[in-house]
Design an enzyme around this catalytic site. Structure first.
Site, PDB file in Angstrom:
ATOM      1  CB  VAL A   1      -6.886  -0.757   2.235  1.00 55.29           C
ATOM      2  CG1 VAL A   1      -6.283  -2.140   1.918  1.00 55.29           C
ATOM      3  CG2 VAL A   1      -7.571  -0.709   3.630  1.00 55.29           C
ATOM      4  CB  CYS A   2      -1.018  -0.962   0.609  1.00 56.86           C
ATOM      5  SG  CYS A   2       0.063  -1.183  -0.956  1.00 56.86           S
ATOM      6  CB  VAL A   3      -3.940  -0.684  -4.490  1.00 59.65           C
ATOM      7  CG1 VAL A   3      -2.730   0.051  -4.959  1.00 59.65           C
ATOM      8  CG2 VAL A   3      -4.568  -1.285  -5.668  1.00 59.65           C
TER       9      VAL A   3
ATOM     10  N   GLY B   1      -3.153  -5.330  -0.889  1.00 56.16           N
ATOM     11  CA  GLY B   1      -4.350  -5.696  -0.835  1.00 56.16           C
ATOM     12  C   GLY B   1      -5.067  -6.719  -1.820  1.00 56.16           C
TER      13      GLY B   1
END
Lengths: 131, 119
Positions: B77-79, B82
């Site tokens: 999940v892209c920080v 996100g």
């Protein structure tokens, strides 16, 4: 570390990455977030090019003023791409002309290509990421 | 063939996550390897462990978790995407990890094909 680790031998591999911007700069977040991806890709020493087509050509239009919609005007960031050695910027001619734009309407220097020429360029890419 | 997958839309609103999941499953069944699935834009919402679809509907979050676990696929999940959307560590379903956009680029370099799902 996991069992897949050996598959990530990316050392010295240079691929052709193309980022294809097709959305207007505001209204959805696609343009902003794909730009973040372009900037990160520069750190990986890949052969990066960026395309603006469809409403994506508006992303780099000069004179954007977003005050009235309460959203940050991120168009100056495109001018920073050069500093990251991302210098291959392409605009699709048909998209540009259909929207009444010309090559000097943009905040960055671009090469204008026909849809057919762009298709040929896309064919040469290893990775195409769209937004 | 080694595959990377990018999911750019949230579950349920959009078909992209379903298509990506079905593609990944079919590819694995055919003997291909999925290295990594990278969730970007609203795609980060595919990791929300609080997602609770109706019982007669598919549960995409759980399907991704199970696929990841069963086949050793990294679910990233892209920080940055996100954080914007409140998708933080404490909300992650099993098997998902938060990491940076570099993981997407790395997947593009390491995989034979990076397949993008979304508009």
């Amino acid at each position: 570390m996991n069992e897949l680790e050996p598959d990530y031998d990316t050392e010295g591999v240079v691929k052709k990455f193309m980022f294809v911007n097709r959305k207007a700069p505001y209204g959805t977040i696609y343009a902003l977030e794909i730009l973040e991806t372009v900037l990160i890709s520069a750190a990986f020493d890949q052969d990066v090019s960026v395309v603006f087509m469809d409403d994506g050509v508006f992303q780099i239009k000069k004179g954007q003023d977003t005050k009235a919609i309460n959203v940050k005007n991120f168009s100056p960031t495109y001018r920073a791409l050069e500093g990251y050695d991302v210098e291959k910027l392409f605009v699709e001619r048909e998209s540009m002309e259909a929207r009444g734009l010309a090559v000097d309407d943009f905040v960055v220097p671009v090469e204008v290509l026909s849809a057919e020429e762009l298709g040929g360029l896309m064919d040469q890419q290893d990775v195409i990421i769209t937004g | 063939m080694k595959l990377g997958i990018m999911v750019n839309e949230g579950p349920f609103t959009h078909q992209a996550s379903d298509s990506a999941y079905l593609f990944a499953s079919a590819a694995i069944e055919k003997g291909h390897q999925v290295l990594r699935v990278f969730f970007y834009y609203d795609g980060v919402n595919n990791a929300n462990r609080l997602s609770e679809p109706q019982s007669d509907d598919r549960n995409l979050v759980r399907l991704w978790s199970e696929l990841g676990k069963e086949h050793g696929i990294e679910l990233i999940v892209c920080v940055a995407a996100g954080l914007r959307r409140g998708m933080k560590e404490e909300l992650l379903a099993d098997g998902f990890t938060i990491s940076g956009l570099g993981q997407l680029i790395e997947a593009g370099i390491a995989a034979d094909r990076l397949v993008v799902f979304g508009d």
